[in-house]
Design a protein around this motif. Structure first.
Motif, PDB file in Angstrom:
ATOM      1  N   GLU A   1     -69.352 -10.815  62.648  1.00 29.76           N
ATOM      2  CA  GLU A   1     -68.010 -10.921  62.079  1.00 29.76           C
ATOM      3  C   GLU A   1     -67.828 -10.104  60.804  1.00 29.76           C
ATOM      4  O   GLU A   1     -66.727 -10.046  60.251  1.00 29.76           O
ATOM      5  N   VAL A   2     -68.890  -9.455  60.334  1.00 29.68           N
ATOM      6  CA  VAL A   2     -68.779  -8.624  59.130  1.00 29.68           C
ATOM      7  C   VAL A   2     -67.922  -7.405  59.445  1.00 29.68           C
ATOM      8  O   VAL A   2     -68.126  -6.725  60.457  1.00 29.68           O
ATOM      9  N   THR A   3     -66.964  -7.124  58.585  1.00 24.83           N
ATOM     10  CA  THR A   3     -66.149  -5.914  58.697  1.00 24.83           C
ATOM     11  C   THR A   3     -66.108  -5.221  57.350  1.00 24.83           C
ATOM     12  O   THR A   3     -66.369  -5.838  56.312  1.00 24.83           O
TER      13      THR A   3
ATOM     14  N   SER B   1     -59.792   4.949  58.001  1.00 23.89           N
ATOM     15  CA  SER B   1     -58.623   4.073  57.974  1.00 23.89           C
ATOM     16  C   SER B   1     -58.809   2.882  58.898  1.00 23.89           C
ATOM     17  O   SER B   1     -59.004   3.052  60.105  1.00 23.89           O
ATOM     18  N   HIS B   2     -58.705   1.678  58.342  1.00 23.08           N
ATOM     19  CA  HIS B   2     -58.813   0.492  59.199  1.00 23.08           C
ATOM     20  C   HIS B   2     -57.485   0.179  59.877  1.00 23.08           C
ATOM     21  O   HIS B   2     -57.386  -0.786  60.639  1.00 23.08           O
TER      22      HIS B   2
ATOM     23  N   SER C   1     -60.465   4.729  64.635  1.00 25.63           N
ATOM     24  CA  SER C   1     -61.177   5.317  63.501  1.00 25.63           C
ATOM     25  C   SER C   1     -62.639   4.876  63.509  1.00 25.63           C
ATOM     26  O   SER C   1     -63.007   3.886  64.159  1.00 25.63           O
ATOM     27  N   GLU C   2     -63.444   5.602  62.772  1.00 25.66           N
ATOM     28  CA  GLU C   2     -64.875   5.290  62.725  1.00 25.66           C
ATOM     29  C   GLU C   2     -65.121   3.895  62.157  1.00 25.66           C
ATOM     30  O   GLU C   2     -65.972   3.145  62.643  1.00 25.66           O
ATOM     31  N   VAL C   3     -64.369   3.537  61.128  1.00 27.76           N
ATOM     32  CA  VAL C   3     -64.565   2.223  60.519  1.00 27.76           C
ATOM     33  C   VAL C   3     -64.111   1.110  61.465  1.00 27.76           C
ATOM     34  O   VAL C   3     -64.763   0.055  61.537  1.00 27.76           O
TER      35      VAL C   3
ATOM     36  N   PHE D   1     -66.799   0.567  64.058  1.00 24.25           N
ATOM     37  CA  PHE D   1     -67.920  -0.188  63.485  1.00 24.25           C
ATOM     38  C   PHE D   1     -67.561  -1.663  63.347  1.00 24.25           C
ATOM     39  O   PHE D   1     -68.387  -2.546  63.631  1.00 24.25           O
ATOM     40  N   ASN D   2     -66.349  -1.947  62.909  1.00 24.03           N
ATOM     41  CA  ASN D   2     -65.957  -3.342  62.700  1.00 24.03           C
ATOM     42  C   ASN D   2     -65.970  -4.146  63.989  1.00 24.03           C
ATOM     43  O   ASN D   2     -66.134  -5.374  63.956  1.00 24.03           O
ATOM     44  N   ARG D   3     -65.825  -3.477  65.134  1.00 29.27           N
ATOM     45  CA  ARG D   3     -65.874  -4.175  66.427  1.00 29.27           C
ATOM     46  C   ARG D   3     -67.290  -4.265  66.982  1.00 29.27           C
ATOM     47  O   ARG D   3     -67.502  -4.890  68.029  1.00 29.27           O
ATOM     48  N   SER D   4     -68.246  -3.670  66.318  1.00 28.83           N
ATOM     49  CA  SER D   4     -69.620  -3.653  66.824  1.00 28.83           C
ATOM     50  C   SER D   4     -70.296  -5.011  66.618  1.00 28.83           C
ATOM     51  O   SER D   4     -69.827  -5.858  65.858  1.00 28.83           O
ATOM     52  N   SER D   5     -71.399  -5.208  67.321  1.00 27.34           N
ATOM     53  CA  SER D   5     -72.149  -6.465  67.252  1.00 27.34           C
ATOM     54  C   SER D   5     -73.266  -6.388  66.228  1.00 27.34           C
ATOM     55  O   SER D   5     -73.723  -5.304  65.861  1.00 27.34           O
ATOM     56  N   ALA D   6     -73.693  -7.535  65.774  1.00 27.32           N
ATOM     57  CA  ALA D   6     -74.793  -7.606  64.812  1.00 27.32           C
ATOM     58  C   ALA D   6     -76.067  -7.027  65.418  1.00 27.32           C
ATOM     59  O   ALA D   6     -76.347  -7.184  66.609  1.00 27.32           O
TER      60      ALA D   6
END
Length: 333
Positions: free
Chosen positions: A190-192, A93-94, A99-101, A104-109
């Motif tokens: 910036e990819v989510t 769930s975003h 949540s796991e997703v 990940f969405n806050r992680s860096s390239a």
């Protein structure tokens, strides 16, 4: 697999509740054409009974119908199925910051993130269907969905400007994700990702597989209109499901029988915005990054797995009628 496609000239307004159970955004209505009488059985066999569990989950509603023998521990069974759904929700769930997703969405390239087994399976299938559909299904479109007012930030009152859409192109595209085993990495910070077009289907599969593992072979699992059936109903008939007519007056477009199969529906006639008199669909064209504008109103897909049907229905809604039918024929859907 089997495909049912229904077209209208334009999306129509939302309808109210019917006698049938409202299936939510999937726009798939569960037609329970069976009663609650005991199925006929021989004197030496215990009578079968039916249990129904229902409630809110993943921003929608679930309804799980299980045919069982007398003496089944229903409290334990209900706790199990709720646990399976909550585990998927907590992972995918975003709307949940932890949540796991969301992590990940806050992680860096360039920084790989180790995924849980469930998350890795969903990402793997998502990327495979993205390739198969030539990008019509793309889990990186979440920011654009939000830009058009269909995400967590809520509705909009005016169209996004061209500059915002152009900037979004820099961090949109499933090929900006790299999955290596259970490690996922992105090539642009910036990819989510947004798994809302496959996570409910996967949760249905998780519940179904848990029921099978416990020896329950007759059930119908419904989460927000994504369904999977196994065995026969209490009356020893195939489970029957009604697909809603994509029309303001509702009704049934088609009734299908599920024989150890899943069905998922994507439609644009209930989830849309009206801005300056124009209807805007929640389905985004991955090429233009704008809501699709075609006459296709609803797609239902029957498959062995609900997650597969869920993602494919979304992909074909993005394609439009002609491409969707061609794709269905090519893939033998």
């Amino acid at each position: 697999m089997t495909l049912a496609v229904s077209s209208l000239l334009s999306p129509l307004q939302k309808g109210g509740h019917r006698t049938l159970k409202n299936s939510g955004l999937g726009s798939l209505f569960l037609l329970l054409l069976c009663g609650f009488a005991l199925a006929a059985c021989s004197p030496n066999e215990p009578a079968d009974q039916q249990a129904v569990f229902s409630g809110p989950i993943m921003g929608t509603e679930y309804r799980i119908t299980v045919v069982h023998k007398i003496g089944a521990d229903l409290e334990q069974l209900e706790a199990l199925v709720i646990g399976e759904m909550e585990q998927v929700n907590q992972s995918m769930s975003h709307y949940l910051a932890d949540s796991e997703v969301s992590v990940f969405n806050r992680s860096s390239a360039g920084v790989p993130q180790t995924l849980s087994d469930d998350f890795a399976k969903v990402i793997s299938e998502s990327l495979a269907i993205s390739e198969l559909s030539n990008g019509a299904f793309d889990v990186t479109l979440g920011q654009v969905v939000n830009l058009w007012g269909f995400g967590p930030d809520g509705r909009i009152t005016r169209q996004p400007n061209a500059a915002d859409i152009e900037r979004a192109k820099e961090h949109i595209g499933f090929r900006k994700l790299r999955l290596n085993g259970d490690a996922l990495m992105k090539t642009h910070s910036e990819v989510t990702i947004d798994l809302s077009a496959i996570a409910k289907g996967y949760a249905v599969d998780k519940v179904a597989e848990s029921l099978l593992a416990l020896g329950f072979e007759r059930f119908l699992v419904d989460i927000g209109g994504e369904l999977r059936a196994n065995g026969k109903s209490l009356e020893q008939r195939p489970w029957r499901v009604g697909i809603e007519k994509p029309h303001i007056l509702g009704g049934i477009q088609k009734i299908v029988e599920l024989n150890n199969q899943a069905i998922a529906t994507s439609g644009d006639y209930r989830n849309y915005h009206i801005i300056d008199g124009q209807h805007y669909s929640h389905t985004i064209d991955p090429n233009s990054l704008r809501p699709v504008f075609h006459k296709l109103a609803l797609v239902s897909v029957i498959s062995d797995r609900t997650s597969t049907a869920d993602a494919l229905a979304t992909a074909m809604m993005a394609m439009g009628e002609e491409r969707a039918i061609e794709f269905a024929e090519q893939q033998k859907l």
